[in-house]
Design a protein around this motif. Structure first.
Motif, short mmCIF file in Angstrom:
data_model
loop_
_atom_site.label_atom_id
_atom_site.label_comp_id
_atom_site.label_asym_id
_atom_site.label_seq_id
_atom_site.Cartn_x
_atom_site.Cartn_y
_atom_site.Cartn_z
N UNK A 20 0.84 -1.21 0.00
CA UNK A 20 0.00 0.00 0.00
C UNK A 20 0.87 1.26 0.00
N UNK A 21 1.92 1.24 0.85
CA UNK A 21 2.77 2.43 0.95
C UNK A 21 3.56 2.64 -0.33
N UNK A 22 4.00 1.56 -0.96
CA UNK A 22 4.71 1.68 -2.24
C UNK A 22 3.81 2.32 -3.30
N UNK A 23 2.55 1.94 -3.30
CA UNK A 23 1.59 2.51 -4.25
C UNK A 23 1.37 3.98 -3.95
N UNK A 24 1.19 4.32 -2.68
CA UNK A 24 0.95 5.72 -2.30
C UNK A 24 2.16 6.59 -2.62
N UNK A 25 3.36 6.06 -2.37
CA UNK A 25 4.59 6.82 -2.66
C UNK A 25 4.72 7.08 -4.16
N UNK A 26 4.47 6.05 -4.96
CA UNK A 26 4.55 6.21 -6.41
C UNK A 26 3.48 7.18 -6.90
N UNK A 27 2.28 7.07 -6.34
CA UNK A 27 1.18 7.94 -6.75
C UNK A 27 1.48 9.40 -6.40
N UNK A 45 1.27 1.97 -11.16
CA UNK A 45 1.53 0.55 -10.94
C UNK A 45 2.96 0.19 -11.31
N UNK A 46 3.42 0.65 -12.46
CA UNK A 46 4.80 0.36 -12.89
C UNK A 46 5.81 0.91 -11.90
N UNK A 47 5.59 2.14 -11.45
CA UNK A 47 6.51 2.78 -10.52
C UNK A 47 6.52 2.08 -9.17
N UNK A 48 5.36 1.56 -8.75
CA UNK A 48 5.26 0.88 -7.46
C UNK A 48 5.70 -0.58 -7.53
N UNK A 49 5.90 -1.09 -8.75
CA UNK A 49 6.32 -2.48 -8.91
C UNK A 49 5.20 -3.48 -8.70
N UNK A 50 3.96 -3.06 -9.03
CA UNK A 50 2.81 -3.96 -8.91
C UNK A 50 2.05 -3.96 -10.24
N UNK A 51 1.15 -4.91 -10.40
CA UNK A 51 0.31 -4.91 -11.59
C UNK A 51 -0.84 -3.92 -11.40
N UNK A 52 -1.43 -3.48 -12.50
CA UNK A 52 -2.57 -2.58 -12.40
C UNK A 52 -3.72 -3.27 -11.67
N UNK A 53 -3.90 -4.56 -11.92
CA UNK A 53 -4.96 -5.32 -11.24
C UNK A 53 -4.74 -5.32 -9.74
#
Length: 212
Positions: A20-27, A45-53
């Motif tokens: 969650x934090x990786x997504x928020x930081x990238x966002x 998603x790419x920046x956070x290292x996760x899939x869009x799904x």
């Protein structure tokens, strides 16, 4: 067995929180750079290292993600104000609040920039937060300042305007960092410049509210 289950559950919770934090930081980085409308969930998603799904599992829409980022920013910005207490010596408390606000400007410039952008757009996605928890907190801290004034510990100034002035004079160094650097050749990342900034902003505000 039970202990092993608890450990696995704890690791899963930690992994979820980290994701969650990786997504928020990238966002935050992308929203602050290109704005809400310019950002794409694929970029985040790419920046956070996760899939869009996977991202959509945690935040079901771009708006939900944006609001989550803004709420985290509010938590960061308001932490120093929440620490403001009636049992502090007034001038010491206000000096410390100024220092903490400048530390936030130094350490979270992207958050300040995004928050400023949202305010300039009329806070369409943050209005409820501003008129709810933020307003309540400001009223609570304004009452503390009013009590200090009533007891003769501070000059007679409007508590709201004192808080607004502190916000303006401290957040300026994040929101207009490029201008500050162009004029002075330094940023808050420069320890000597940071300390001079703290000293000067504290002095100018404190001298305005000191009892004569």
């Amino acid at each position: 067995m039970a202990q092993g289950t608890v450990k696995r559950a704890g690791k899963r919770t930690q992994a979820v929180n980290e994701k969650r934090q990786a997504i928020l930081t990238a966002a935050l980085e992308i929203f602050s750079r290109v704005g809400f409308h310019g950002a794409r969930l694929e970029q985040v998603a790419d920046s956070a290292g996760v899939s869009k799904t996977n991202l959509l599992y945690y935040y079901p829409s771009k708006e939900a993600l944006y609001i989550a980022v803004l709420r985290q920013i509010l938590d960061i910005w308001l932490a120093p104000l929440k620490a403001f207490r009636a049992d502090f010596t007034p001038l010491v408390a206000i000096k410390e609040y100024i220092r903490l606000k400048l530390e936030v400007s130094r350490d979270y410039p992207q958050a300040s920039k995004l928050f400023c952008q949202e305010m300039l757009q009329g806070a369409p996605l943050l209005k409820a937060e501003l008129t709810g928890d933020l307003k309540t907190l400001v009223e609570e801290k304004s009452a503390i300042i009013a009590g200090w004034i009533a007891s003769g510990k501070l000059a007679a100034v409007d508590p709201h305007h004192l808080i607004f002035m502190i916000w303006a004079s401290t957040q300026h160094y994040a929101d207009f960092a490029i201008q500050v650097e162009a004029v002075t050749g330094a940023t808050l990342q420069d320890e000597a410049f940071f300390q001079r900034t703290v000293d000067n902003v504290q002095r100018m505000i404190i001298e305005g509210i000191r009892v004569r």
